[in-house]
Enzyme design. Structure first.
Site, PDB file in Angstrom:
ATOM      1  N   ARG A  66      67.768  15.820  -8.414  1.00 21.49           N
ATOM      2  CA  ARG A  66      68.508  14.687  -8.498  1.00 21.49           C
ATOM      3  C   ARG A  66      68.612  14.221  -7.096  1.00 21.49           C
ATOM      4  O   ARG A  66      68.919  13.274  -6.857  1.00 21.49           O
ATOM      5  CB  ARG A  66      69.951  15.207  -8.710  1.00 21.49           C
ATOM      6  CG  ARG A  66      70.491  14.132  -9.664  1.00 21.49           C
ATOM      7  CD  ARG A  66      71.980  14.769 -10.257  1.00 21.49           C
ATOM      8  NE  ARG A  66      72.409  15.893  -9.350  1.00 21.49           N
ATOM      9  CZ  ARG A  66      72.966  17.047  -9.492  1.00 21.49           C
ATOM     10  NH1 ARG A  66      72.772  17.640 -10.922  1.00 21.49           N
ATOM     11  NH2 ARG A  66      73.383  17.998  -8.645  1.00 21.49           N
ATOM     12  N   TYR A 120      76.920 -13.101  -9.900  1.00 18.57           N
ATOM     13  CA  TYR A 120      76.065 -12.559 -11.186  1.00 18.57           C
ATOM     14  C   TYR A 120      77.189 -12.337 -12.139  1.00 18.57           C
ATOM     15  O   TYR A 120      78.111 -11.533 -11.904  1.00 18.57           O
ATOM     16  CB  TYR A 120      75.390 -11.425 -10.745  1.00 18.57           C
ATOM     17  CG  TYR A 120      74.465 -10.742 -12.096  1.00 18.57           C
ATOM     18  CD1 TYR A 120      73.256 -11.656 -12.459  1.00 18.57           C
ATOM     19  CD2 TYR A 120      74.499  -9.398 -12.149  1.00 18.57           C
ATOM     20  CE1 TYR A 120      72.630 -10.969 -13.647  1.00 18.57           C
ATOM     21  CE2 TYR A 120      73.875  -8.930 -12.834  1.00 18.57           C
ATOM     22  CZ  TYR A 120      72.805  -9.694 -13.789  1.00 18.57           C
ATOM     23  OH  TYR A 120      72.059  -9.283 -14.710  1.00 18.57           O
ATOM     24  N   ASP A 192      74.805  -8.983  -2.361  1.00 20.64           N
ATOM     25  CA  ASP A 192      73.767  -8.964  -3.510  1.00 20.64           C
ATOM     26  C   ASP A 192      72.556 -10.072  -2.998  1.00 20.64           C
ATOM     27  O   ASP A 192      72.816 -11.357  -3.336  1.00 20.64           O
ATOM     28  CB  ASP A 192      74.396  -9.293  -4.950  1.00 20.64           C
ATOM     29  CG  ASP A 192      73.299  -9.250  -5.805  1.00 20.64           C
ATOM     30  OD1 ASP A 192      71.849  -9.264  -5.642  1.00 20.64           O
ATOM     31  OD2 ASP A 192      73.617  -9.190  -7.029  1.00 20.64           O
ATOM     32  N   LYS A 217      64.078  -7.130 -10.222  1.00 23.62           N
ATOM     33  CA  LYS A 217      63.515  -8.779 -10.067  1.00 23.62           C
ATOM     34  C   LYS A 217      62.266  -8.746  -9.161  1.00 23.62           C
ATOM     35  O   LYS A 217      61.104  -8.292  -9.842  1.00 23.62           O
ATOM     36  CB  LYS A 217      64.583  -9.493  -9.439  1.00 23.62           C
ATOM     37  CG  LYS A 217      65.951  -9.516 -10.346  1.00 23.62           C
ATOM     38  CD  LYS A 217      65.766  -9.748 -11.732  1.00 23.62           C
ATOM     39  CE  LYS A 217      67.201  -9.483 -12.591  1.00 23.62           C
ATOM     40  NZ  LYS A 217      68.287  -9.708 -12.149  1.00 23.62           N
TER      41      LYS A 217
HETATM   42  C1  LIG Z   1      69.601  -9.324 -12.420  1.00 25.16           C
HETATM   43  C2  LIG Z   1      70.301  -9.071 -11.251  1.00 25.16           C
HETATM   44  C3  LIG Z   1      71.277  -8.226 -11.077  1.00 25.16           C
HETATM   45  C4  LIG Z   1      71.244  -6.796 -12.010  1.00 25.16           C
HETATM   46  O1  LIG Z   1      69.884  -5.990 -11.995  1.00 25.16           O
HETATM   47  P1  LIG Z   1      69.692  -5.334 -13.386  1.00 25.16           P
HETATM   48  O2  LIG Z   1      68.453  -4.540 -12.625  1.00 25.16           O
HETATM   49  O3  LIG Z   1      69.185  -6.363 -14.499  1.00 25.16           O
HETATM   50  O4  LIG Z   1      70.779  -4.348 -13.713  1.00 25.16           O
HETATM   51  C5  LIG Z   1      72.178  -8.205 -10.106  1.00 25.16           C
HETATM   52  N1  LIG Z   1      72.259  -9.359  -9.300  1.00 25.16           N
HETATM   53  C6  LIG Z   1      71.694 -10.397  -9.520  1.00 25.16           C
HETATM   54  C7  LIG Z   1      71.783 -11.457  -8.542  1.00 25.16           C
HETATM   55  C8  LIG Z   1      70.859 -10.321 -10.545  1.00 25.16           C
HETATM   56  O5  LIG Z   1      70.165 -11.639 -10.720  1.00 25.16           O
END
Ligand SMILES: *Cc1c(COP(=O)(O)O)cnc(C)c1O
Length: 406
Positions: A66, A120, A192, A217
């Site tokens: 872990r 988001y 973010d 992403k």
């Molecule tokens: C897609 C996204 C997330 C979440 O990511 P996941 O891996 O799909 O959970 C968070 N913040 C932004 C800006 C995003 O575009």
């Protein structure tokens, strides 16, 4: 030439650092990439070493599955190397898990968290669901209204959650100013930073306390893996890591190897996608069917001044709104595209298109964005991939004909 990243000087350019980041010889052995260590049990030579394992609880030491193994450590180490000011990086099984992991580290019942109104959507939902259930109060703010944001703070405000540009609608906030106010008020700022990554915006250097990303992403970059990360300076990194251990947060070594592979070409992909997105955005800005292009990288577009002051790069993600459209005409446009997939997510090598209607996901910011007319509300978000931009523009041109006539 040494391949040992721990011996590299810190002042190399980003492209050079991406090649070496995380490649410690003790983790890779004699090969280029760290092997995929699939492991729950870590074996100890004797009981004295066994007792030492949990006591030290240090990064980069075997203990139990872990806590990861060299595959995951190499990815964390590489991400830390790309975020100046970071002491370490915690990996989470998705971007949303990273947001939740950070919130559950910073917030206690009774606290207030300020959340950017154009964040988001699952971030908003987390504020109204998970956090509210725990007795934490989310307050949404318009990140373009700095005075209004400052006025929302109270003694209970523990953290602010920022995102720029805003999801879907791409408003560009003054992140250094928002982070500075948070610090003055004694709150922790979380960004973010999925859109820009540290290559486009050095969050911690610009006053942000915790920088998180959906590695799903751009960093993964190939639409085949999900992961998230959070990087921070010494004190907060220690807290994030401890909470992640309490929550049992772990990512698979196979996934870490995929993300690490994506990371090596991140700068090349971002540059290509940024150049293509700019070409396509300026094409769209000249079209009579388009009311507004929402792309802070584009000169003259909303937020461009702040973007060029604070950011060193962009990516392929931007939006636009049709002039006097119906939802049906907008959907005809998307359905007519041949080279764009229709789907959520972005940051992969392939282009995507998504219909957008952000008014259901905000409570403080207007939609359609000013100065658009009320009938200019039907938008499209494009995620530009690695195709030739001339082919993408030709595809958009033929799809605009479908928008004009059924
Ligand atoms: C897609 C996204 C997330 C979440 O990511 P996941 O891996 O799909 O959970 C968070 N913040 C932004 C800006 C995003 O575009």
């Amino acid at each position: 030439m040494t391949l040992d990243s721990s011996k590299r000087p810190g002042d190399l350019s980003e492209a050079t650092r991406i090649v070496g980041a995380g490649r410690r010889r003790e983790w890779t052995g004699p090969v280029v990439n760290p092997p995929i260590w699939r492991a729950s049990t870590h074996l100890y030579p004797d009981t004295a070493a066994l007792a030492e394992g949990p006591r030290r609880n240090e990064d980069g030491r075997f203990f139990y599955g872990r806590r990861g193994a060299p595959t995951q450590w190499a990815l964390s180490d590489a991400l830390t190397a790309l975020e100046p000011g970071a002491e370490g990086t915690v990996l989470y099984p998705s971007g949303v898990a990273a947001i939740a992991g950070v919130m559950l580290t910073l917030l206690r019942p009774g606290d207030v968290v300020l959340i950017s109104d154009n964040a988001y959507d699952p971030t908003r939902t987390m504020g109204k669901g998970l956090l509210t259930d725990l007795g934490i109060e989310p307050r949404f703010f318009d990140p373009l209204d700095i005075g209004g944001y400052g006025a929302l703070f109270c003694e209970r405000t523990r953290a602010v959650l920022l995102e720029a540009p805003g999801s879907l609608s791409m408003e560009m906030a003054d992140l250094p100013a928002l982070a500075h106010i948070a610090r003055e008020k004694g709150a922790i700022s979380v960004l973010d930073n999925t859109w820009a990554s540290p290559l486009g915006f050095r969050a911690l250097e610009r006053g942000i306390d915790v920088a998180l990303m959906a590695l799903t992403k751009h960093v993964g970059g190939h639409s085949d893996v999900m992961m998230g990360s959070a990087s921070a300076g010494p004190e907060l990194y220690g807290r994030l890591r401890q909470r992640a251990q309490q929550l049992g947060t772990v990512v698979s070594p196979d996934d870490a190897a995929l993300v690490l592979r994506g990371l090596r070409t991140l700068h090349l992909r971002l540059k290509h996608e940024t150049d293509s997105a700019l070409a396509i955005a300026s094409y769209l800005a000249g079209r009579p069917e388009v009311a507004q292009v929402l792309c802070p990288m584009l000169p003259g577009a909303p937020g461009h001044d702040i973007w060029s002051r604070d950011f060193t790069g962009g990516c392929g993600l931007f939006s636009f709104v049709f002039k006097g459209s119906t939802a049906a005409a907008r959907n005809r446009f998307i359905d007519a595209l041949q080279l764009f997939g229709i789907g959520y997510s972005w940051g992969g090598f392939e282009s995507l298109a998504l219909p957008i209607e952000p008014s259901g996901y905000r409570s403080r910011m207007p939609w359609p964005p000013k100065p658009a007319q009320e009938s200019d509300r039907h938008g499209v978000r494009l995620a530009i991939g690695l195709e030739d931009p001339a082919d993408l523009i030709a595809d958009i041109e033929q799809a605009l004909a479908a928008w004009r006539e059924p």
